[in-house]
Scaffold this motif. Structure first.
Motif, mmCIF file in Angstrom:
data_model
loop_
_atom_site.group_PDB
_atom_site.id
_atom_site.type_symbol
_atom_site.label_atom_id
_atom_site.label_comp_id
_atom_site.label_asym_id
_atom_site.label_seq_id
_atom_site.Cartn_x
_atom_site.Cartn_y
_atom_site.Cartn_z
ATOM 1 N N GLN A 131 2.296 1.915 -3.399
ATOM 2 C CA GLN A 131 1.281 2.499 -4.285
ATOM 3 C C GLN A 131 1.006 3.950 -3.909
ATOM 4 O O GLN A 131 0.829 4.795 -4.790
ATOM 5 C CB GLN A 131 -0.005 1.680 -4.229
ATOM 6 N N TRP A 132 0.953 4.243 -2.632
ATOM 7 C CA TRP A 132 0.618 5.580 -2.140
ATOM 8 C C TRP A 132 1.622 6.627 -2.609
ATOM 9 O O TRP A 132 1.256 7.757 -2.901
ATOM 10 C CB TRP A 132 0.533 5.554 -0.616
ATOM 11 N N LEU A 189 -3.607 6.724 2.047
ATOM 12 C CA LEU A 189 -2.963 5.460 2.410
ATOM 13 C C LEU A 189 -3.985 4.523 3.043
ATOM 14 O O LEU A 189 -3.956 3.316 2.803
ATOM 15 C CB LEU A 189 -1.776 5.703 3.348
ATOM 16 N N THR A 239 -7.915 -1.484 0.234
ATOM 17 C CA THR A 239 -8.024 -2.167 -1.051
ATOM 18 C C THR A 239 -7.075 -3.359 -1.117
ATOM 19 O O THR A 239 -7.456 -4.461 -1.546
ATOM 20 C CB THR A 239 -7.731 -1.184 -2.202
ATOM 21 N N VAL A 240 -5.831 -3.158 -0.691
ATOM 22 C CA VAL A 240 -4.843 -4.242 -0.727
ATOM 23 C C VAL A 240 -5.254 -5.370 0.218
ATOM 24 O O VAL A 240 -5.166 -6.551 -0.131
ATOM 25 C CB VAL A 240 -3.429 -3.709 -0.398
ATOM 26 N N ALA A 267 0.831 -1.208 0.000
ATOM 27 C CA ALA A 267 0.000 0.000 0.000
ATOM 28 C C ALA A 267 0.867 1.260 0.000
ATOM 29 O O ALA A 267 0.590 2.214 -0.729
ATOM 30 C CB ALA A 267 -0.934 -0.010 1.201
ATOM 31 N N ILE A 290 -5.958 2.914 0.196
ATOM 32 C CA ILE A 290 -5.138 1.939 -0.529
ATOM 33 C C ILE A 290 -4.918 0.695 0.326
ATOM 34 O O ILE A 290 -5.026 -0.434 -0.156
ATOM 35 C CB ILE A 290 -3.798 2.554 -0.964
ATOM 36 N N SER A 291 -4.632 0.882 1.608
ATOM 37 C CA SER A 291 -4.432 -0.260 2.512
ATOM 38 C C SER A 291 -5.668 -1.142 2.555
ATOM 39 O O SER A 291 -5.565 -2.374 2.511
ATOM 40 C CB SER A 291 -4.099 0.223 3.929
#
Length: 118
Positions: free
Chosen positions: A82-83, A92, A98-99, A79, A95-96
């Motif tokens: 990606q961030w 973040l 989602t991961v 994450a 994204i976290s």
């Protein structure tokens, strides 16, 4: 994994969007220096160890605590990468989440096809 999800959300709060440019610059320096890469991996391993200990203190057995902590640390690392990508605008925390959802989907899919020996 609920505790891991909560820990990921808490960790994300330490990285507000206005810190993203600093984090990108910091990662560039780390990426160019093998000693700093090793140090970063050591820090993540320490984080996983601490998280596993916290899970065990809440009554999670050793294997589950270790798997959850290592998985959570991996989710955070992916994450974070990606961030800090150029053009990324999601938080973040988003994204976290989602991961982590992707990891849980993968494990659920694997579980359907898994047959226990015996």
């Amino acid at each position: 994994m609920e505790i891991v999800a909560s820990a990921l959300q808490s960790a994300a709060s330490l990285f507000p969007d206005e810190r993203r440019p600093y984090s990108r610059a910091r990662q560039t320096v780390i990426d160019e220096n093998p000693a700093l890469q090793e140090r970063e991996l050591h820090k993540l391993a320490g984080l996983a160890t601490a998280l596993a200990a916290a899970l065990r203190s809440r009554g999670v057995d050793e294997l589950a605590a270790t798997l959850a902590a290592e998985s959570g640390t991996t989710v955070f690392g992916i994450a974070f990468t990606q961030w800090i990508r150029e053009g990324e605008e999601r938080s973040l925390a988003d994204i976290s989440a989602t991961v982590l959802r992707e990891l849980l989907t993968l494990t659920a899919t694997a579980r359907k096809g898994w047959r226990r020996p015996g």
